[in-house]
Scaffold this active site. Structure first.
Site, PDB file in Angstrom:
ATOM      1  N   HIS A  97       0.857  -1.198   0.000  1.00  0.00           N
ATOM      2  CA  HIS A  97       0.000   0.000   0.000  1.00  0.00           C
ATOM      3  C   HIS A  97       0.891   1.246   0.000  1.00  0.00           C
ATOM      4  O   HIS A  97       1.950   1.254   0.643  1.00  0.00           O
ATOM      5  CB  HIS A  97      -0.914  -0.027   1.233  1.00  0.00           C
ATOM      6  CG  HIS A  97      -1.976   1.021   1.171  1.00  0.00           C
ATOM      7  ND1 HIS A  97      -1.731   2.334   1.485  1.00  0.00           N
ATOM      8  CD2 HIS A  97      -3.281   0.960   0.799  1.00  0.00           C
ATOM      9  CE1 HIS A  97      -2.838   3.032   1.319  1.00  0.00           C
ATOM     10  NE2 HIS A  97      -3.796   2.216   0.897  1.00  0.00           N
ATOM     11  N   GLU A 169      -3.696   1.640  -7.519  1.00  0.00           N
ATOM     12  CA  GLU A 169      -4.064   2.769  -6.661  1.00  0.00           C
ATOM     13  C   GLU A 169      -3.107   3.935  -6.928  1.00  0.00           C
ATOM     14  O   GLU A 169      -2.048   4.023  -6.287  1.00  0.00           O
ATOM     15  CB  GLU A 169      -3.940   2.375  -5.183  1.00  0.00           C
ATOM     16  CG  GLU A 169      -4.874   1.274  -4.761  1.00  0.00           C
ATOM     17  CD  GLU A 169      -5.227   1.411  -3.284  1.00  0.00           C
ATOM     18  OE1 GLU A 169      -6.413   1.596  -2.998  1.00  0.00           O
ATOM     19  OE2 GLU A 169      -4.327   1.372  -2.430  1.00  0.00           O
TER      20      GLU A 169
HETATM   21  C1  PEP Z   1      -6.659   3.333   0.154  1.00  0.00           C
HETATM   22  O1  PEP Z   1      -6.016   3.912   1.019  1.00  0.00           O
HETATM   23  O2  PEP Z   1      -6.352   2.198  -0.248  1.00  0.00           O
HETATM   24  C2  PEP Z   1      -7.801   4.026  -0.420  1.00  0.00           C
HETATM   25  C3  PEP Z   1      -8.277   3.597  -1.555  1.00  0.00           C
HETATM   26  O3  PEP Z   1      -8.267   5.081   0.304  1.00  0.00           O
HETATM   27  P1  PEP Z   1      -9.453   6.087  -0.099  1.00  0.00           P
HETATM   28  O4  PEP Z   1     -10.592   5.251  -0.634  1.00  0.00           O
HETATM   29  O5  PEP Z   1      -9.787   6.780   1.155  1.00  0.00           O
HETATM   30  O6  PEP Z   1      -8.898   6.970  -1.160  1.00  0.00           O
END
Ligand code: PEP
Length: 262
Positions: A97, A169
């Site tokens: 992450h 992400e």
């Molecule tokens: C995350 O931290 O993996 C994430 C997707 O957070 P958020 O949905 O708050 O952007």
């Protein structure tokens, strides 16, 4: 024939909720989210809540994921928890992450070792990758995705690649970042295509078609449907919107609706 990929909705609770609060929240969710064969809901509470929630949870309804662990199986590593200690409590593990990479300076080597440790202990790794805002503005998105993927999967054999989930992400889209902005569907579609292309190069075409790719970054109940409709996207990793029952349950319902339409 390639079997249809499942949809995953993952709730990353991050460093929120005490064990008692987690238990109450799970209780609320379990009254509203019915089990589904097509949509797997995975909850990632903080480490202190994993053991009690593993006793409370209906595993047909939810699975649990670790947010973090140390990659060695046992030994003199004060303050750490190994994946072998988490076995039995969790089925999945979030690895790489961006908060671990950039706040805790986790290296590519750590990440590769964690992926290997999860597989060795029978857990499904959810490998998070994504470019920073600066990499994107410098035109280095593709290179960043490639290097995080190649490094993170360094220890993964051809036999094991089907056991991995990838979460795309982009760091600049995660809501905890200052100036976070949601990613555009076209950018996400392009990123998943790049990921599949790299997987195909590294592990072959079938692996690239079978691997599940999720999107994460500022998803809420209004935007979930749009993200879930992007070609090649098999689910969502949800942070802040997973901390409140109404939006999170709405996201799960949206996923079920979309899956049933396909
Ligand atoms: C995350 O931290 O993996 C994430 C997707 O957070 P958020 O949905 O708050 O952007």
């Amino acid at each position: 024939m390639i079997s249809p990929r499942k949809t995953y909705i993952i709730a990353n609770w991050k460093m929120n909720f005490t064990p008692g609060e987690s238990s109450l929240y799970l209780n609320r969710l379990s009254k509203r989210i019915t089990p589904s064969r097509n949509v797997q809901v995975i909850l990632a509470p903080s480490i202190v809540s994993l053991q009690p929630l593993s006793l409370q949870i209906n595993r047909r309804q939810f699975k649990l994921a670790a947010q973090n662990f140390y990659w060695r199986d046992y030994g003199a590593f004060t303050g750490e928890t190994s994946v072998s200690q988490l076995r039995g409590f969790v089925d999945y593990a979030i690895i790489g992450h961006s908060e671990r990479r950039y706040i805790f300076n986790e290296s590519e080597e750590d990440i590769a070792q964690k992926v290997a440790a999860a597989l060795r202990n029978g857990l499904t790794p959810i490998l998070c990758i994504g470019e920073t805002a600066m990499e994107r503005s410098d035109g280095e998105t593709a290179a960043s995705i490639y290097s995080q993927l190649a490094n993170g999967l360094h220890e993964v054999s051809k036999e094991d690649i089907s056991k991995i989930i990838i979460a795309y992400e982009p760091v600049w889209a995660i809501s905890s970042n200052k100036d976070a902005r949601p990613a555009k569907p076209a950018d996400i579609e392009e990123a998943q295509a790049l990921i599949r292309k790299h997987i195909s190069k590294l592990y072959g075409k079938t692996a690239s078609e079978e691997i599940s790719i999720l999107y994460g970054g500022s998803v809420n109940s209004d935007t979930a449907g749009g993200y879930l409709s992007i070609r090649g996207i098999d689910g969502l990793l949800v942070g802040s919107a997973s901390l409140i029952a109404d939006p999170f349950c709405a996201i799960v319902e949206t996923a079920k609706g979309i899956k049933n339409e396909r």
